[in-house]
Design an enzyme around this catalytic site. Structure first.
Site: not given
Length: 258
Positions: A52, A63
Site C-alpha cells: 500500500e 491517519d
C-alpha cells in the site's frame, strides 16, 4: 474476469498462507520519491503480498501521528501527486501496488487522468478512506475497464446488511477496520471483534484483510486467525524512517500459515 489484485490475493489464500500488506508513505525517504523504488524492492524481496503506497495530504483525517508526520516529511521533500505518478511509471515490480489517497488530491489531479496515467504501472488497487460509498460513482466508472480495484473499507461496527451493500461487486480485498479511531492506535479492539470479522467473512467473496492498529506479533497471530491477512502501516513507516530493523517482523508475517 477478476482483476489482478483479486487473483493474486486469492492464490495466496488458496495456498493456506496469510496475506501481508505493508503500508509506506510515498516520498518519506531521504531521497524523496527517488527512494520509492528502493523501498518497494526491499519489501518485494521479503515476499510481501502487495504494498500500500500512501499519497501525502495535509489533512489526513484517518491517519494517526506516525503516518501524519510521514506525510509532512514527504510534502517537505516536494512530493506531489503528479511527481508520484511519474515515478510509478518508472518502477518495475511483480508486486501489486495499492494507492491510498484522500479524495482531494485525486480530485485536484482529475480522477480520469489519474486512472489513465497509472494504466501501465504496477498499481492494481485504490483506497480512498474519506470517499463515502454513496459517492463511489465519482470514481468507479473510470475504473470499470481497468485492472485497478476500488477497495472497500468496512468498519466492524457496521451491520450485516450495510456490509453486503459496501462490498457488493468489490474486487481486490475488503479492508476491515479493526479499531474505532485512527491508524497506529494499537490494542483498542472491540470485545466482539472476532465475531464481527466472522460475520464479514460470511458476506465477502474476496479476501478480508484487517488493518488499523496492527503492530505486534500477537496482533499478527490474532488477526491472521480470524481474517485472511493483515495490513500494517505505522509500525512499518516508523521503522523505515528511524532505520530500525523490520525484516524479522515482515518475514514472520509473510511466512504465516493458516
Amino acid at each position: 474476469m477478476p482483476k489482478t489484485l483479486t487473483e493474486k490475493l486469492n492464490a495466496i489464500k488458496a495456498a493456506g498462507k496469510g496475506i501481508f500488506v505493508p503500508y509506506i508513505m510515498a516520498g518519506d525517504h531521504e531521497k524523496g520519491l527517488d527512494g520509492l523504488g528502493e523501498t518497494i524492492h526491499f519489501l518485494e524481496d521479503l515476499g510481501v503480498s502487495a504494498i500500500e503506497v500512501g499519497i501525502p495530504f495535509s489533512d489526513p483525517v484517518a491517519d494517526g501521528p506516525v503516518i501524519e508526520e510521514a506525510g509532512l516529511r514527504s510534502l517537505a521533500h516536494g512530493t506531489s501527486t503528479q511527481a508520484l505518478v511519474e515515478t510509478l511509471k518508472t518502477i518495475e515490480t511483480e508486486i501489486p501496488l495499492v494507492i491510498m489517497t484522500y479524495f482531494n488530491p485525486l480530485f485536484q489531479y482529475g480522477v480520469e487522468n489519474f486512472v489513465k496515467d497509472l494504466a501501465d504501472t504496477a498499481v492494481k488497487g485504490l483506497i480512498i478512506p474519506d470517499l463515502p460509498h454513496e459517492h463511489a460513482n465519482f470514481v468507479e466508472p473510470f475504473l470499470a475497464d481497468t485492472d485497478i480495484a476500488l477497495i472497500p473499507l468496512v468498519s466492524l461496527t457496521t451491520g450485516i446488511e450495510r456490509q453486503k451493500e459496501l462490498i457488493e461487486g468489490a474486487e481486490g480485498f475488503v479492508y476491515a477496520v479493526a479499531i474505532n479511531g485512527v491508524t497506529g492506535k494499537s490494542g483498542n479492539y472491540r470485545a466482539d471483534l472476532d465475531k464481527h470479522l466472522a460475520q464479514l467473512h460470511q458476506v465477502a467473496d474476496i479476501p478480508v484483510l484487517t488493518g488499523f492498529g496492527v503492530s505486534s506479533q500477537a496482533d499478527l497471530e490474532r488477526f491472521n486467525a480470524v481474517s485472511d491477512g493483515v495490513i500494517v502501516g505505522s509500525k512499518i513507516v516508523k521503522a523505515l524512517h528511524q532505520g530500525e530493523p523490520i525484516q524479522d517482523f515482515i518475514k514472520q508475517a509473510v511466512a504465516y500459515q493458516k
